[in-house]
Design a protein around this motif. Structure first.
Motif, PDB file in Angstrom:
ATOM      1  N   PHE A 117       0.819  -1.211   0.000  1.00  0.00           N
ATOM      2  CA  PHE A 117       0.000   0.000   0.000  1.00  0.00           C
ATOM      3  C   PHE A 117       0.857   1.268   0.000  1.00  0.00           C
ATOM      4  O   PHE A 117       0.542   2.237  -0.692  1.00  0.00           O
ATOM      5  CB  PHE A 117      -0.936   0.012   1.224  1.00  0.00           C
ATOM      6  N   THR A 118       1.928   1.250   0.787  1.00  0.00           N
ATOM      7  CA  THR A 118       2.692   2.500   0.931  1.00  0.00           C
ATOM      8  C   THR A 118       3.585   2.780  -0.275  1.00  0.00           C
ATOM      9  O   THR A 118       3.877   3.936  -0.560  1.00  0.00           O
ATOM     10  CB  THR A 118       3.549   2.491   2.210  1.00  0.00           C
ATOM     11  N   LEU A 119       3.994   1.740  -1.001  1.00  0.00           N
ATOM     12  CA  LEU A 119       4.863   1.982  -2.166  1.00  0.00           C
ATOM     13  C   LEU A 119       4.170   2.841  -3.230  1.00  0.00           C
ATOM     14  O   LEU A 119       4.710   3.876  -3.631  1.00  0.00           O
ATOM     15  CB  LEU A 119       5.359   0.651  -2.744  1.00  0.00           C
ATOM     16  N   PRO A 120       2.973   2.461  -3.698  1.00  0.00           N
ATOM     17  CA  PRO A 120       2.327   3.324  -4.702  1.00  0.00           C
ATOM     18  C   PRO A 120       1.980   4.709  -4.159  1.00  0.00           C
ATOM     19  O   PRO A 120       2.087   5.709  -4.885  1.00  0.00           O
ATOM     20  CB  PRO A 120       1.064   2.550  -5.101  1.00  0.00           C
ATOM     21  N   ILE A 121       1.595   4.762  -2.881  1.00  0.00           N
ATOM     22  CA  ILE A 121       1.280   6.076  -2.290  1.00  0.00           C
ATOM     23  C   ILE A 121       2.561   6.922  -2.217  1.00  0.00           C
ATOM     24  O   ILE A 121       2.560   8.116  -2.538  1.00  0.00           O
ATOM     25  CB  ILE A 121       0.640   5.897  -0.896  1.00  0.00           C
ATOM     26  N   GLY A 122       3.663   6.285  -1.822  1.00  0.00           N
ATOM     27  CA  GLY A 122       4.943   6.999  -1.755  1.00  0.00           C
ATOM     28  C   GLY A 122       5.382   7.488  -3.121  1.00  0.00           C
ATOM     29  O   GLY A 122       5.849   8.627  -3.267  1.00  0.00           O
ATOM     30  N   ILE A 123       5.224   6.641  -4.145  1.00  0.00           N
ATOM     31  CA  ILE A 123       5.592   7.046  -5.514  1.00  0.00           C
ATOM     32  C   ILE A 123       4.722   8.223  -5.954  1.00  0.00           C
ATOM     33  O   ILE A 123       5.203   9.181  -6.568  1.00  0.00           O
ATOM     34  CB  ILE A 123       5.456   5.850  -6.478  1.00  0.00           C
ATOM     35  N   TRP A 124       3.451   8.168  -5.609  1.00  0.00           N
ATOM     36  CA  TRP A 124       2.517   9.244  -5.980  1.00  0.00           C
ATOM     37  C   TRP A 124       2.937  10.573  -5.342  1.00  0.00           C
ATOM     38  O   TRP A 124       2.988  11.610  -6.001  1.00  0.00           O
ATOM     39  CB  TRP A 124       1.117   8.836  -5.530  1.00  0.00           C
ATOM     40  N   PHE A 125       3.264  10.550  -4.054  1.00  0.00           N
ATOM     41  CA  PHE A 125       3.746  11.767  -3.393  1.00  0.00           C
ATOM     42  C   PHE A 125       5.075  12.223  -4.008  1.00  0.00           C
ATOM     43  O   PHE A 125       5.308  13.424  -4.201  1.00  0.00           O
ATOM     44  CB  PHE A 125       3.928  11.539  -1.889  1.00  0.00           C
ATOM     45  N   LEU A 126       5.958  11.244  -4.326  1.00  0.00           N
ATOM     46  CA  LEU A 126       7.273  11.574  -4.896  1.00  0.00           C
ATOM     47  C   LEU A 126       7.119  12.257  -6.251  1.00  0.00           C
ATOM     48  O   LEU A 126       7.765  13.274  -6.528  1.00  0.00           O
ATOM     49  CB  LEU A 126       8.103  10.294  -5.031  1.00  0.00           C
ATOM     50  N   VAL A 127       6.256  11.696  -7.095  1.00  0.00           N
ATOM     51  CA  VAL A 127       6.028  12.281  -8.422  1.00  0.00           C
ATOM     52  C   VAL A 127       5.466  13.701  -8.280  1.00  0.00           C
ATOM     53  O   VAL A 127       5.876  14.618  -9.003  1.00  0.00           O
ATOM     54  CB  VAL A 127       5.079  11.383  -9.254  1.00  0.00           C
ATOM     55  N   THR A 128       4.553  13.876  -7.329  1.00  0.00           N
ATOM     56  CA  THR A 128       3.999  15.220  -7.082  1.00  0.00           C
ATOM     57  C   THR A 128       5.111  16.188  -6.667  1.00  0.00           C
ATOM     58  O   THR A 128       5.213  17.305  -7.191  1.00  0.00           O
ATOM     59  CB  THR A 128       2.929  15.165  -5.964  1.00  0.00           C
ATOM     60  N   GLY A 129       5.965  15.749  -5.751  1.00  0.00           N
ATOM     61  CA  GLY A 129       7.057  16.596  -5.278  1.00  0.00           C
ATOM     62  C   GLY A 129       8.055  16.914  -6.377  1.00  0.00           C
ATOM     63  O   GLY A 129       8.499  18.062  -6.526  1.00  0.00           O
ATOM     64  N   VAL A 130       8.421  15.901  -7.174  1.00  0.00           N
ATOM     65  CA  VAL A 130       9.382  16.110  -8.270  1.00  0.00           C
ATOM     66  C   VAL A 130       8.777  17.057  -9.315  1.00  0.00           C
ATOM     67  O   VAL A 130       9.447  17.970  -9.809  1.00  0.00           O
ATOM     68  CB  VAL A 130       9.782  14.758  -8.906  1.00  0.00           C
ATOM     69  N   GLY A 131       7.503  16.835  -9.640  1.00  0.00           N
ATOM     70  CA  GLY A 131       6.826  17.713 -10.602  1.00  0.00           C
ATOM     71  C   GLY A 131       6.826  19.149 -10.115  1.00  0.00           C
ATOM     72  O   GLY A 131       7.127  20.081 -10.877  1.00  0.00           O
ATOM     73  N   TYR A 132       6.536  19.330  -8.849  1.00  0.00           N
ATOM     74  CA  TYR A 132       6.528  20.674  -8.271  1.00  0.00           C
ATOM     75  C   TYR A 132       7.927  21.284  -8.331  1.00  0.00           C
ATOM     76  O   TYR A 132       8.099  22.438  -8.757  1.00  0.00           O
ATOM     77  CB  TYR A 132       6.033  20.605  -6.825  1.00  0.00           C
ATOM     78  N   ALA A 133       8.932  20.494  -7.919  1.00  0.00           N
ATOM     79  CA  ALA A 133      10.303  21.015  -7.871  1.00  0.00           C
ATOM     80  C   ALA A 133      10.806  21.401  -9.255  1.00  0.00           C
ATOM     81  O   ALA A 133      11.552  22.373  -9.415  1.00  0.00           O
ATOM     82  CB  ALA A 133      11.219  19.970  -7.243  1.00  0.00           C
ATOM     83  N   LEU A 134      10.395  20.647 -10.278  1.00  0.00           N
ATOM     84  CA  LEU A 134      10.878  20.916 -11.632  1.00  0.00           C
ATOM     85  C   LEU A 134      10.151  22.080 -12.299  1.00  0.00           C
ATOM     86  O   LEU A 134      10.750  22.820 -13.086  1.00  0.00           O
ATOM     87  CB  LEU A 134      10.728  19.661 -12.500  1.00  0.00           C
ATOM     88  N   LEU A 135       8.859  22.231 -11.998  1.00  0.00           N
ATOM     89  CA  LEU A 135       8.050  23.152 -12.793  1.00  0.00           C
ATOM     90  C   LEU A 135       7.664  24.453 -12.090  1.00  0.00           C
ATOM     91  O   LEU A 135       7.255  25.414 -12.750  1.00  0.00           O
ATOM     92  CB  LEU A 135       6.767  22.444 -13.261  1.00  0.00           C
ATOM     93  N   VAL A 136       7.778  24.498 -10.781  1.00  0.00           N
ATOM     94  CA  VAL A 136       7.297  25.685 -10.060  1.00  0.00           C
ATOM     95  C   VAL A 136       8.471  26.516  -9.552  1.00  0.00           C
ATOM     96  O   VAL A 136       9.410  25.985  -8.980  1.00  0.00           O
ATOM     97  CB  VAL A 136       6.385  25.268  -8.882  1.00  0.00           C
ATOM     98  N   ARG A 137       8.421  27.800  -9.799  1.00  0.00           N
ATOM     99  CA  ARG A 137       9.394  28.836  -9.371  1.00  0.00           C
ATOM    100  C   ARG A 137      10.795  28.672  -9.901  1.00  0.00           C
ATOM    101  O   ARG A 137      11.170  27.785 -10.525  1.00  0.00           O
ATOM    102  CB  ARG A 137       9.462  28.916  -7.839  1.00  0.00           C
TER     103      ARG A 137
END
Lengths: 83, 178
Positions: free
Chosen positions: A63-83
């Motif tokens: 359960f935590t692996l897909p949830i962790g990947i989902w949070f990670l992708v969100t964080g990476v997307g934010y870090a790459l595209l915002v500000r």
């Protein structure tokens, strides 16, 4: 007084919520990544302790692996595209 | 690792996975739109009162503790204690809805509608759909409190923890990261 595991879990969740609230006024990539990491830890605690997946071999990770990947992708997307 | 290792009824895990998938899909679309318009999302999010969300997190997590204790009490043959825990958990749900209602009233008074900005469309959809789950959860908790037998109480508590889990997962995108 010794806290039982449920009360410990609640105290940890409250602590993580307080840490999240402290970061709410902070801007920047690091703060966002920390907020997402704290959310992941809260989700893992609820799954592992309140929903008892910690006692079900393999299922907590399942359960935590897909949830962790989902949070990670969100964080990476934010870090790459915002500000 | 087998299906039999999962605690509680399998159908509840099917429900939990389904609900998580629906909310994760919704939040993912919101995040993608936010990445395309971060300044618009940041401006919109700044109009929300994050203190309400923080308060509701504390309320829901504490309510989850009562549900977990009720589950343990029911499993140990203590129906009266289990019933008390379930009622306290349901009361937490009611408090959550009151805080949410105050937050919505404040938003609407400030002129924030579902079509004010794409951020608010997702804000109302995700938080409103979650609030609907809270209402359903309160009903479930009250139903299983009637007899307070072990298996139904476990099912009710699992549903309530799912509501808690979903809240934790939608919180960053709706109230925090922009």
């Amino acid at each position: 007084m010794i806290m039982d595991v449920l009360t410990k879990t609640w105290a940890l969740l409250i602590g993580l919520t307080a840490a999240t609230a402290a970061l709410a006024g902070v801007s920047g990539r690091l703060a966002v990544i920390l907020v997402l990491a704290l959310a992941f830890l809260k989700a893992r605690l609820i799954l592992g302790r309140f929903l008892h997946l910690g006692a079900a071999p393999g299922w907590l990770a399942a359960f935590t692996l897909p949830i962790g990947i989902w949070f990670l992708v969100t964080g990476v997307g934010y870090a790459l595209l915002v500000r | 690792m087998t299906i039999d290792d999962l605690p509680g009824e399998l159908i509840l895990w099917v429900l939990i996975v389904s609900e998580l998938a629906v909310f994760m899909a919704g939040v993912s679309v919101m995040v993608i739109l936010g990445l395309l318009d971060p300044e618009g999302f940041a401006t919109a999010q700044s109009q929300l009162d994050g203190r309400m969300a923080a308060l509701n997190t504390v309320v829901l997590v504490t309510s989850g503790l009562f549900a977990a204790r009720a589950e343990r009490d029911a499993a140990h043959g203590r129906p009266r204690a289990a019933r008390r825990g379930l009622l306290l958990a349901a009361l937490g749900g009611v408090v959550f809805l009151i805080v949410k209602g105050v937050e919505y009233a404040h938003d609407i008074q400030a002129g924030i509608g579902i079509d004010s900005h794409p951020f608010f469309t997702f804000y109302y959809l995700l938080s409103g759909f979650h609030a609907a789950h809270v209402i359903a959860g309160i009903v479930v908790l009250l139903l299983v409190a009637y007899r307070a037998a072990s298996a139904p109480v476990q099912a009710g508590a699992m549903f309530w923890h799912m509501v808690d889990l979903i809240w934790v997962m939608i919180l960053p995108a709706v109230w925090l990261i922009w």
